[in-house]
Design an enzyme around this catalytic site. Structure first.
Site, PDB file in Angstrom:
ATOM      1  N   HIS A 276      52.167  27.107  12.265  1.00  7.35           N
ATOM      2  CA  HIS A 276      50.986  25.934  12.829  1.00  7.35           C
ATOM      3  C   HIS A 276      50.347  25.270  11.722  1.00  7.35           C
ATOM      4  O   HIS A 276      51.113  23.821  12.034  1.00  7.35           O
ATOM      5  CB  HIS A 276      49.583  27.547  12.883  1.00  7.35           C
ATOM      6  N   GLU A 277      50.594  25.146  10.713  1.00  7.23           N
ATOM      7  CA  GLU A 277      50.267  24.210   9.423  1.00  7.23           C
ATOM      8  C   GLU A 277      51.490  23.330  10.005  1.00  7.23           C
ATOM      9  O   GLU A 277      51.536  21.510   9.718  1.00  7.23           O
ATOM     10  CB  GLU A 277      49.653  24.513   8.396  1.00  7.23           C
TER      11      GLU A 277
ATOM     12  N   GLN B 255      44.411  17.124   9.369  1.00  6.09           N
ATOM     13  CA  GLN B 255      43.629  17.641   9.415  1.00  6.09           C
ATOM     14  C   GLN B 255      41.964  16.885   9.123  1.00  6.09           C
ATOM     15  O   GLN B 255      40.853  17.181   9.554  1.00  6.09           O
ATOM     16  CB  GLN B 255      43.611  19.625   9.973  1.00  6.09           C
TER      17      GLN B 255
ATOM     18  N   GLY C  90      43.604  28.195   6.644  1.00  8.01           N
ATOM     19  CA  GLY C  90      45.189  27.187   6.709  1.00  8.01           C
ATOM     20  C   GLY C  90      44.340  25.864   7.237  1.00  8.01           C
ATOM     21  O   GLY C  90      43.582  25.293   7.618  1.00  8.01           O
TER      22      GLY C  90
ATOM     23  N   HIS D  67      51.039  20.817  12.596  1.00  7.05           N
ATOM     24  CA  HIS D  67      50.312  19.868  12.194  1.00  7.05           C
ATOM     25  C   HIS D  67      51.036  18.415  11.693  1.00  7.05           C
ATOM     26  O   HIS D  67      50.547  17.587  11.879  1.00  7.05           O
ATOM     27  CB  HIS D  67      49.059  19.840  11.592  1.00  7.05           C
TER      28      HIS D  67
ATOM     29  N   CYS E  61      42.326  27.275  15.679  1.00  5.44           N
ATOM     30  CA  CYS E  61      42.515  25.697  15.073  1.00  5.44           C
ATOM     31  C   CYS E  61      40.812  25.704  14.464  1.00  5.44           C
ATOM     32  O   CYS E  61      40.359  24.833  15.365  1.00  5.44           O
ATOM     33  CB  CYS E  61      43.216  24.851  15.953  1.00  5.44           C
ATOM     34  N   LEU E  62      40.900  24.614  13.705  1.00  9.13           N
ATOM     35  CA  LEU E  62      39.721  24.032  12.970  1.00  9.13           C
ATOM     36  C   LEU E  62      39.610  23.751  13.716  1.00  9.13           C
ATOM     37  O   LEU E  62      38.591  22.807  13.372  1.00  9.13           O
ATOM     38  CB  LEU E  62      39.969  23.635  11.305  1.00  9.13           C
TER      39      LEU E  62
END
Length: 165
Positions: free
Chosen positions: A135-136, A50, A45, A139, A93-94
């Site tokens: 999660h997304e 991000q 994701g 953000h 997480c990226l």
């Protein structure tokens, strides 16, 4: 298409709430770049903030690492309902590479969103898909995984992250 740079925590943009998307059609090139970026990362994701875009949308594909792609775009998503039974799982997480954070989340959610074609959808998700969506979605509200843990654990994880950079 292009692979975009992914913001790394503690970039202040990762702590900001995103604005709603007004022009869905204008997102098409960015959506393609975000999928390319997500797959290259490799993640499941990727939310617009991000990559420095402060708008309420994200891309996800929870199955591609197992061989079958199921890309999805959620624009202006709203979590309409959530299962009351929470489950704790480690999340990566990226934007915080190399750090796994135990996060408690509902196991299932009902979400309403706009697709990249401008259609309104509503559906139920459970398991890993529900976790990825939440999660997304976090953000989009300026929340990262570290915001879900107690201060002592957060300090430990932040120190580990700083050492790895």
């Amino acid at each position: 298409m292009a692979v975009l740079p992914i913001l790394a925590w503690p970039d202040p943009r990762l702590s900001q709430r995103c604005a709603p998307v007004d022009d869905v059609a204008a997102l098409a090139p960015l959506i393609a770049d975000m999928f390319e970026t997500m797959y290259a990362a490799p993640g499941r994701g990727l939310a617009a903030p991000q990559v420095g875009v402060m708008q309420r949308f994200f891309v996800m594909d929870c199955t591609w690492k197992e061989g079958e792609r199921s890309p999805m775009v959620m624009i202006n998503p709203v979590i309409m309902a959530a299962e009351r039974v929470p489950v704790v799982m480690d999340e990566g997480c990226l934007s915080i590479p190399g750090i796994m954070v135990p996060v408690e989340r509902p196991v299932a959610v009902t979400v309403q969103w706009t697709s990249e074609t401008g259609e309104i959808h509503m559906a139920d998700f459970d398991g890993f898909e529900a976790r990825c969506i939440q999660h997304e979605f976090d953000h989009l509200n300026g929340t990262v995984t570290l915001d879900h843990v107690a201060p002592e654990l957060r300090a430990e994880l932040e120190a580990r992250y700083a050492e790895a950079q």
